[in-house]
Design a protein around this motif. Structure first.
Motif, PDB file in Angstrom:
ATOM      1  N   GLY A  61      18.202   0.045  13.112  1.00  0.00           N
ATOM      2  CA  GLY A  61      18.963   0.889  12.199  1.00  0.00           C
ATOM      3  C   GLY A  61      18.442   2.303  12.089  1.00  0.00           C
ATOM      4  N   VAL A  62      17.646   2.733  13.085  1.00  0.00           N
ATOM      5  CA  VAL A  62      16.928   3.988  12.948  1.00  0.00           C
ATOM      6  C   VAL A  62      17.859   5.192  12.792  1.00  0.00           C
ATOM      7  CG1 VAL A  62      16.741   4.455  15.444  1.00  0.00           C
ATOM      8  CG2 VAL A  62      14.961   5.299  13.868  1.00  0.00           C
ATOM      9  N   ASP A  63      19.036   5.143  13.388  1.00  0.00           N
ATOM     10  CA  ASP A  63      19.951   6.289  13.285  1.00  0.00           C
ATOM     11  C   ASP A  63      20.446   6.504  11.863  1.00  0.00           C
ATOM     12  OD1 ASP A  63      19.760   6.921  15.982  1.00  0.00           O
ATOM     13  OD2 ASP A  63      21.410   5.592  16.541  1.00  0.00           O
ATOM     14  N   GLY A  64      20.462   5.433  11.069  1.00  0.00           N
ATOM     15  CA  GLY A  64      20.948   5.564   9.704  1.00  0.00           C
ATOM     16  C   GLY A  64      19.860   5.662   8.659  1.00  0.00           C
ATOM     17  N   LEU A  65      18.592   5.683   9.082  1.00  0.00           N
ATOM     18  CA  LEU A  65      17.477   5.727   8.133  1.00  0.00           C
ATOM     19  C   LEU A  65      17.064   7.161   7.845  1.00  0.00           C
ATOM     20  CD1 LEU A  65      15.217   2.834   9.468  1.00  0.00           C
ATOM     21  CD2 LEU A  65      16.674   2.805   7.445  1.00  0.00           C
ATOM     22  N   GLN A  66      16.771   7.425   6.586  1.00  0.00           N
ATOM     23  CA  GLN A  66      16.283   8.728   6.163  1.00  0.00           C
ATOM     24  C   GLN A  66      14.802   8.609   5.838  1.00  0.00           C
ATOM     25  OE1 GLN A  66      18.181  11.663   5.991  1.00  0.00           O
ATOM     26  NE2 GLN A  66      16.218  12.673   5.686  1.00  0.00           N
ATOM     27  N   ALA A  67      13.958   9.291   6.587  1.00  0.00           N
ATOM     28  CA  ALA A  67      12.519   9.226   6.338  1.00  0.00           C
ATOM     29  C   ALA A  67      12.189   9.818   4.977  1.00  0.00           C
ATOM     30  CB  ALA A  67      11.758   9.966   7.437  1.00  0.00           C
ATOM     31  N   GLN A  68      11.332   9.095   4.232  1.00  0.00           N
ATOM     32  CA  GLN A  68      10.940   9.525   2.888  1.00  0.00           C
ATOM     33  C   GLN A  68       9.469   9.933   2.897  1.00  0.00           C
ATOM     34  OE1 GLN A  68      13.094   9.616   0.217  1.00  0.00           O
ATOM     35  NE2 GLN A  68      14.739   8.927   1.594  1.00  0.00           N
ATOM     36  N   ALA A  69       9.194  11.102   2.334  1.00  0.00           N
ATOM     37  CA  ALA A  69       7.800  11.545   2.245  1.00  0.00           C
ATOM     38  C   ALA A  69       7.004  10.580   1.378  1.00  0.00           C
ATOM     39  CB  ALA A  69       7.734  12.952   1.662  1.00  0.00           C
ATOM     40  N   GLN A  70       5.744  10.374   1.718  1.00  0.00           N
ATOM     41  CA  GLN A  70       4.901   9.504   0.910  1.00  0.00           C
ATOM     42  C   GLN A  70       4.651  10.134  -0.457  1.00  0.00           C
ATOM     43  OE1 GLN A  70       1.309   7.973   2.736  1.00  0.00           O
ATOM     44  NE2 GLN A  70       2.206   8.071   4.786  1.00  0.00           N
ATOM     45  N   PRO A  71       4.569   9.305  -1.515  1.00  0.00           N
ATOM     46  CA  PRO A  71       4.233   9.849  -2.834  1.00  0.00           C
ATOM     47  C   PRO A  71       2.865  10.519  -2.812  1.00  0.00           C
ATOM     48  CG  PRO A  71       4.993   7.569  -3.006  1.00  0.00           C
ATOM     49  CD  PRO A  71       4.803   7.847  -1.549  1.00  0.00           C
ATOM     50  N   GLU A  72       2.705  11.554  -3.610  1.00  0.00           N
ATOM     51  CA  GLU A  72       1.420  12.242  -3.689  1.00  0.00           C
ATOM     52  C   GLU A  72       0.419  11.455  -4.521  1.00  0.00           C
ATOM     53  OE1 GLU A  72       1.911  16.240  -4.983  1.00  0.00           O
ATOM     54  OE2 GLU A  72       3.235  16.804  -3.323  1.00  0.00           O
ATOM     55  N   GLU A  73       0.923  10.608  -5.425  1.00  0.00           N
ATOM     56  CA  GLU A  73       0.041   9.797  -6.266  1.00  0.00           C
ATOM     57  C   GLU A  73      -0.189   8.434  -5.617  1.00  0.00           C
ATOM     58  OE1 GLU A  73       1.616   9.523 -10.167  1.00  0.00           O
ATOM     59  OE2 GLU A  73       1.432  11.659 -10.589  1.00  0.00           O
ATOM     60  N   GLY A  74      -1.340   7.856  -5.911  1.00  0.00           N
ATOM     61  CA  GLY A  74      -1.628   6.512  -5.433  1.00  0.00           C
ATOM     62  C   GLY A  74      -2.276   6.449  -4.071  1.00  0.00           C
ATOM     63  N   VAL A  75      -2.773   7.577  -3.579  1.00  0.00           N
ATOM     64  CA  VAL A  75      -3.412   7.588  -2.262  1.00  0.00           C
ATOM     65  C   VAL A  75      -4.799   6.946  -2.355  1.00  0.00           C
ATOM     66  CG1 VAL A  75      -4.338   9.025  -0.406  1.00  0.00           C
ATOM     67  CG2 VAL A  75      -2.184   9.654  -1.521  1.00  0.00           C
ATOM     68  N   THR A  76      -5.072   5.963  -1.488  1.00  0.00           N
ATOM     69  CA  THR A  76      -6.414   5.408  -1.356  1.00  0.00           C
ATOM     70  C   THR A  76      -6.740   5.304   0.130  1.00  0.00           C
ATOM     71  OG1 THR A  76      -5.561   3.141  -1.404  1.00  0.00           O
ATOM     72  CG2 THR A  76      -6.333   4.057  -3.489  1.00  0.00           C
ATOM     73  N   TYR A  77      -8.033   5.280   0.440  1.00  0.00           N
ATOM     74  CA  TYR A  77      -8.483   5.237   1.839  1.00  0.00           C
ATOM     75  C   TYR A  77      -9.225   3.945   2.124  1.00  0.00           C
ATOM     76  CZ  TYR A  77      -6.982  10.025   2.367  1.00  0.00           C
ATOM     77  OH  TYR A  77      -6.212  11.156   2.427  1.00  0.00           O
ATOM     78  N   ALA A  78      -8.819   3.287   3.185  1.00  0.00           N
ATOM     79  CA  ALA A  78      -9.426   2.027   3.614  1.00  0.00           C
ATOM     80  C   ALA A  78     -10.501   2.338   4.644  1.00  0.00           C
ATOM     81  CB  ALA A  78      -8.364   1.102   4.195  1.00  0.00           C
ATOM     82  N   HIS A  79     -11.684   2.661   4.166  1.00  0.00           N
ATOM     83  CA  HIS A  79     -12.757   3.050   5.070  1.00  0.00           C
ATOM     84  C   HIS A  79     -13.159   1.891   5.976  1.00  0.00           C
ATOM     85  CE1 HIS A  79     -13.280   6.887   3.078  1.00  0.00           C
ATOM     86  NE2 HIS A  79     -13.285   6.257   1.914  1.00  0.00           N
ATOM     87  N   LYS A  80     -13.654   2.225   7.155  1.00  0.00           N
ATOM     88  CA  LYS A  80     -14.089   1.231   8.134  1.00  0.00           C
ATOM     89  C   LYS A  80     -15.157   0.328   7.535  1.00  0.00           C
ATOM     90  CE  LYS A  80     -15.760   0.952  12.914  1.00  0.00           C
ATOM     91  NZ  LYS A  80     -16.195   1.739  14.098  1.00  0.00           N
ATOM     92  N   LEU A  81     -15.097  -0.958   7.870  1.00  0.00           N
ATOM     93  CA  LEU A  81     -16.061  -1.918   7.349  1.00  0.00           C
ATOM     94  C   LEU A  81     -17.416  -1.746   8.034  1.00  0.00           C
ATOM     95  CD1 LEU A  81     -13.817  -5.106   7.398  1.00  0.00           C
ATOM     96  CD2 LEU A  81     -14.302  -3.648   5.434  1.00  0.00           C
ATOM     97  N   THR A  82     -18.474  -2.046   7.290  1.00  0.00           N
ATOM     98  CA  THR A  82     -19.819  -2.037   7.855  1.00  0.00           C
ATOM     99  C   THR A  82     -20.473  -3.397   7.636  1.00  0.00           C
ATOM    100  OG1 THR A  82     -20.916  -1.301   5.823  1.00  0.00           O
ATOM    101  CG2 THR A  82     -20.051   0.415   7.303  1.00  0.00           C
ATOM    102  N   LYS A  83     -21.402  -3.742   8.514  1.00  0.00           N
ATOM    103  CA  LYS A  83     -22.131  -4.995   8.366  1.00  0.00           C
ATOM    104  C   LYS A  83     -22.932  -5.011   7.069  1.00  0.00           C
ATOM    105  CE  LYS A  83     -23.898  -8.948   9.794  1.00  0.00           C
ATOM    106  NZ  LYS A  83     -23.078 -10.179   9.902  1.00  0.00           N
ATOM    107  N   ALA A  84     -23.498  -3.874   6.718  1.00  0.00           N
ATOM    108  CA  ALA A  84     -24.361  -3.809   5.533  1.00  0.00           C
ATOM    109  C   ALA A  84     -23.603  -4.175   4.258  1.00  0.00           C
ATOM    110  CB  ALA A  84     -24.968  -2.414   5.411  1.00  0.00           C
ATOM    111  N   GLU A  85     -22.366  -3.732   4.134  1.00  0.00           N
ATOM    112  CA  GLU A  85     -21.633  -4.008   2.896  1.00  0.00           C
ATOM    113  C   GLU A  85     -21.232  -5.467   2.766  1.00  0.00           C
ATOM    114  OE1 GLU A  85     -17.327  -2.719   2.594  1.00  0.00           O
ATOM    115  OE2 GLU A  85     -17.853  -1.688   4.437  1.00  0.00           O
TER     116      GLU A  85
END
Length: 305
Positions: A182-206
């Protein structure tokens, strides 16, 4: 559509199978170079490469997409669109601009929450009740592109990173096919500015358990690090892997084994009790709590960590 597909692990292989089944022409597959694996450390192809070879697809494994050689190769393919899923290489703007319809990414979270490398594990660690798949129009940022479709997936109380991965891989495989349909009919929506979190790479130590934390946090961590990097503690100075656990009410000194019975190996924490149901001593096999405790008469009263 005529597509380029870029991906490496099983999460991406599921999407590649789905695109092939839907009848898309996969003109080129990009994946990471073969890596040493197993006891013999022989070179092993990625899951994506294995699927591609099974279907007779062209496979390339460049170390970088920043070279003129790599970019010329991509332009010469003449694909309409590139689909990317856990590829492992950054796509420079010159590459993003090559396909006329751009590049779509299958991301394993409900953006903008958990941008980055380890969204599945971070969602479990945070105690999220829901995650999902976002099909995103890629840009030069880290998972910052506009969203074409969002597909929620519930996180069960007993989900490990492995089981949640499988749910999300299946969801992503379906989501990319339905989005392209359905890509021809989809309207891309910008991501919200609120609620951003980062999934940092896992480490053995943690992944080493801190028994002063609440039992609910420890149990979530054990599930989040299953299968990798693998939660662990120490028993009499030796590493002890912890594969499955849940939290119950009660109290004992942090790290002290309160009892070992049919319910599991029950350990104190900063708040509540952790019930370990599957453990693995150094050099040993995974064992149920009952089997693990059977050969360790002095386990009760021992302090882990």
């Amino acid at each position: 559509m005529k597509l380029i597909f870029a991906g490496t692990p099983e999460f991406a292989a599921a999407a590649l199978r789905s695109l092939l089944a839907a009848g898309h022409e996969i003109a080129l597959v990009l994946t990471q170079p073969d890596r040493p694996a197993g006891r013999g450390m022989k070179l092993k192809p990625s899951p994506v490469k294995a699927v591609a070879l099974e279907h007779g697809l062209r496979v390339e494994q460049p170390l970088s997409l920043k070279t003129e050689e790599a970019q010329t190769m991509l332009r010469d393919i003449g694909a309409e669109l590139m689909v990317v899923a856990a590829y492992g290489l950054l796509l420079p703007k010159a590459v993003l601009d090559i396909p006329p319809r751009g590049c779509l990414n299958i991301h394993a979270s409900l953006l903008p929450r958990w941008r980055g490398a380890a969204p599945i594990q971070r969602a479990i660690l945070a105690g999220d009740k829901e995650t999902g798949i976002t099909i995103m129009q890629m840009d030069v940022g880290l998972d910052t592109g506009a969203m074409l479709s969002v597909h929620p997936v519930a996180i069960a109380k007993d989900d490990t990173a492995a089981s949640l991965h499988d749910k999300l891989a299946a969801c992503g495989a379906e989501a990319i096919v339905s989005t392209l349909a359905g890509v021809d009919g989809l309207q891309a929506q910008a991501q919200p500015e609120e609620g951003v979190t980062y999934a940092h790479k896992l480490t053995k130590a943690e992944a080493e358990v801190d028994w002063s934390l609440p039992a609910t946090d420890i149990a979530r961590a054990i599930r989040a690090y299953n299968p990798a990097p693998g939660a662990f503690t120490r028993l009499e100075g030796e590493p002890l892997k912890l594969w499955f656990a849940h939290a119950i009410a009660g109290q004992a000194a942090p790290g002290v084994v309160l009892r070992a019975d049919a319910e599991g190996v029950v350990v104190g924490s900063g708040d509540g009790l952790v019930v370990l149901s599957q453990l693995q001593a150094a050099g040993g096999k995974r064992l149920s709590a009952r089997d693990f405790a059977a050969g360790r008469a002095a386990l009760v009263g021992t302090r882990l960590g």
